[in-house]
Design an enzyme around this catalytic site. Structure first.
Site, PDB file in Angstrom:
ATOM      1  CG  HIS A 124      31.763  42.853  27.822  1.00  0.00           C
ATOM      2  ND1 HIS A 124      32.442  41.665  27.728  1.00  0.00           N
ATOM      3  CD2 HIS A 124      31.958  43.490  26.643  1.00  0.00           C
ATOM      4  CE1 HIS A 124      33.031  41.587  26.543  1.00  0.00           C
ATOM      5  NE2 HIS A 124      32.765  42.693  25.880  1.00  0.00           N
ATOM      6  CB  CYS A 179      42.539  45.004  32.350  1.00  0.00           C
ATOM      7  SG  CYS A 179      42.984  44.557  34.043  1.00  0.00           S
ATOM      8  CG  HIS A 207      35.207  37.251  26.131  1.00  0.00           C
ATOM      9  ND1 HIS A 207      36.248  38.102  26.400  1.00  0.00           N
ATOM     10  CD2 HIS A 207      34.203  37.587  26.983  1.00  0.00           C
ATOM     11  CE1 HIS A 207      35.897  38.913  27.393  1.00  0.00           C
ATOM     12  NE2 HIS A 207      34.657  38.618  27.753  1.00  0.00           N
ATOM     13  CD  GLU A 209      40.686  38.190  28.944  1.00  0.00           C
ATOM     14  OE1 GLU A 209      39.750  38.649  29.628  1.00  0.00           O
ATOM     15  OE2 GLU A 209      41.526  37.386  29.391  1.00  0.00           O
ATOM     16  CB  SER A 305      29.256  40.920  32.055  1.00  0.00           C
ATOM     17  OG  SER A 305      30.079  40.638  33.171  1.00  0.00           O
ATOM     18  CB  SER A 306      33.087  36.646  30.557  1.00  0.00           C
ATOM     19  OG  SER A 306      33.616  35.425  30.981  1.00  0.00           O
ATOM     20  CG  ASN A 307      33.069  39.418  35.851  1.00  0.00           C
ATOM     21  OD1 ASN A 307      32.507  39.663  36.900  1.00  0.00           O
ATOM     22  ND2 ASN A 307      33.264  40.343  34.914  1.00  0.00           N
TER      23      ASN A 307
HETATM   24 FE1  SF4 Z   1      41.142  43.353  34.753  1.00  0.00          FE
HETATM   25 FE2  SF4 Z   1      39.033  42.059  33.736  1.00  0.00          FE
HETATM   26 FE3  SF4 Z   1      40.100  41.274  36.055  1.00  0.00          FE
HETATM   27 FE4  SF4 Z   1      38.782  43.539  35.975  1.00  0.00          FE
HETATM   28  S1  SF4 Z   1      37.916  41.524  35.608  1.00  0.00           S
HETATM   29  S2  SF4 Z   1      40.785  43.223  36.955  1.00  0.00           S
HETATM   30  S3  SF4 Z   1      39.278  44.279  33.912  1.00  0.00           S
HETATM   31  S4  SF4 Z   1      41.115  41.246  34.049  1.00  0.00           S
END
Ligand code: SF4
Length: 390
Positions: A124, A179, A207, A209, A305-307
């Site tokens: 993302h 991932c 989302h 995922e 981007s979620s994170n």
């Molecule tokens: Fe995997 Fe997503 Fe964590 Fe990155 S943020 S290590 S892509 S699970």
């Protein structure tokens, strides 16, 4: 309309060229004023009375037609020039899963002259996607956008078994960039559902995922998006119940949700190890370590981007002014008024160069004293999927 020229460097008849590191800031502000902008090296012979040299790293040439807007844009940045401190969170930017996914597409492109299709954004981030698109990747929303006999890459966020089934039926050449830490959550979903549990999946609807993980056992999985939903969710048999998580959640919020669920369902079982991945956790811890010292927090990352979004929320929960910026051009002069210390980080899908560009541009507004605070060293690497391993 004649474009306004913004100098990336001022070339002088004598002496070395003068860099103008704040050029992207000025160019973006001029665009927000509705002007056409050209960024390039500008010789001093091309400059006019409206050109500002030197110290603040801004160089501009605008003719009469654009003068008012140009003065206003320039004035806005000049008003926030001065020395600053930048607290850099570490780790930040690319995680191992994103690096692997990008490399998968690069390798897939290098092994064929045919287009390589990618289902959904590979990660993302608009810059990563645009860069791969420019190199020949074709991004599609669903498999019906992929022609027969083509190669298709599944994104880092994973896919449901239904999507895999369609690809297999159509005999598409699939390269799976999911991932491994997302794949682990899929495995748990199958295992928990296989033993007859209802699975409470903590995550955000829509989302990709979550869509993929839900698809592992759709009839046995219930999405829980908040502590309020956890307080209300009903299950058929509370003695046969497990929970899983999206990998990119806020550690704090997810913990609160689990606490509510455990209080209501004492027999609730969880995964063997955390589902929120190491990269998400580290980036949140790193930001927590610098947020208190910053007047303003900038998180480099894309809207979806979620994170990255969770990092902005974390900074705001700590009482900081915080903004998500896709790149240096999104930075606004108004945010820097009275700001002496900036906390800077980036989500796991944002390329490191975007952070460097922000840092360089801030240097164009005055001397920057940057210090990095590393809370964890990341050495994790994932092997590539076999079709692109060689
Ligand atoms: Fe995997 Fe997503 Fe964590 Fe990155 S943020 S290590 S892509 S699970």
């Amino acid at each position: 309309m004649t474009p306004v020229l913004v100098a990336t460097t001022l070339v002088r008849p004598a002496g070395p060229p003068v860099p103008c590191p704040a050029a992207p800031l000025l160019a973006a502000e001029l665009r927000r004023h509705g002007l056409d902008v050209e960024q390039r090296a500008l010789s001093t012979g091309e400059t006019t009375a409206h050109t500002v040299f030197g110290g603040v790293g801004l160089g501009l040439r605008a003719d009469g037609e654009h003068e008012r807007a140009a003065r206003s844009a320039l004035g806005a940045w000049l008003a926030v020039t001065g020395p600053r401190r930048v607290e850099l969170a570490a780790p930040r930017s690319f995680c191992a899963g994103v690096e692997r996914a990008v490399e998968v597409v690069e390798k897939a492109l290098s092994r064929t002259s045919q287009p390589v299709y990618v289902r959904k954004q590979i990660v993302h981030n608009t810059h990563v996607v645009a860069d791969l698109e420019a190199r020949g990747a074709v991004f599609v929303d669903e498999l019906d956008g992929v022609p027969d006999d083509a190669t298709v890459v599944f994104s880092a966020h994973g896919v449901s078994p239904a999507v895999r089934g369609v690809a297999a039926e159509r005999e598409l050449d699939v390269i799976d960039a999911t991932c491994p830490l997302v794949a682990k959550v899929h495995t748990e979903a199958r295992r928990f559902a296989g033993r007859g549990d209802t699975v409470l999946l903590i995550g955000h609807a829509d989302h990709e995922e979550v869509e993929g993980t839900l698809g592992e056992a759709p009839d046995q999985t219930i999405l829980v998006q908040s502590a309020a939903e956890a307080a209300l969710v009903e299950v058929e048999d509370p003695t046969r119940l497990s929970y899983l998580m999206q990998t990119t959640l806020s550690v704090e919020e997810a913990g609160e949700i689990v606490d509510v669920l455990k209080a209501r369902f004492p027999a609730l079982r969880g995964p063997g190890s955390d589902d929120i991945c190491y990269a998400t956790t580290n980036r949140q811890n790193a930001l927590r370590a610098i947020a208190d010292r910053a007047d303003l927090v900038l998180v480099v990352g894309s809207e979806n981007s979620s994170n990255s979004q969770r990092l902005v929320e974390l900074a705001r929960r700590a009482g900081r002014q915080a903004h998500l910026i896709d790149d240096v051009g999104a930075l606004r002069p108004g945010w820097l008024v009275g700001v002496g210390v900036i906390g800077l980080t980036a989500g796991a899908s944002a390329p490191p160069r975007l952070v460097e560009e922000v840092l360089a541009a801030l240097g164009g507004l005055g001397p920057v004293n940057a210090a990095e605070h590393e809370v964890a060293r990341e050495t994790i690497q994932f092997t590539l999927p076999s079709p692109v391993r060689r």
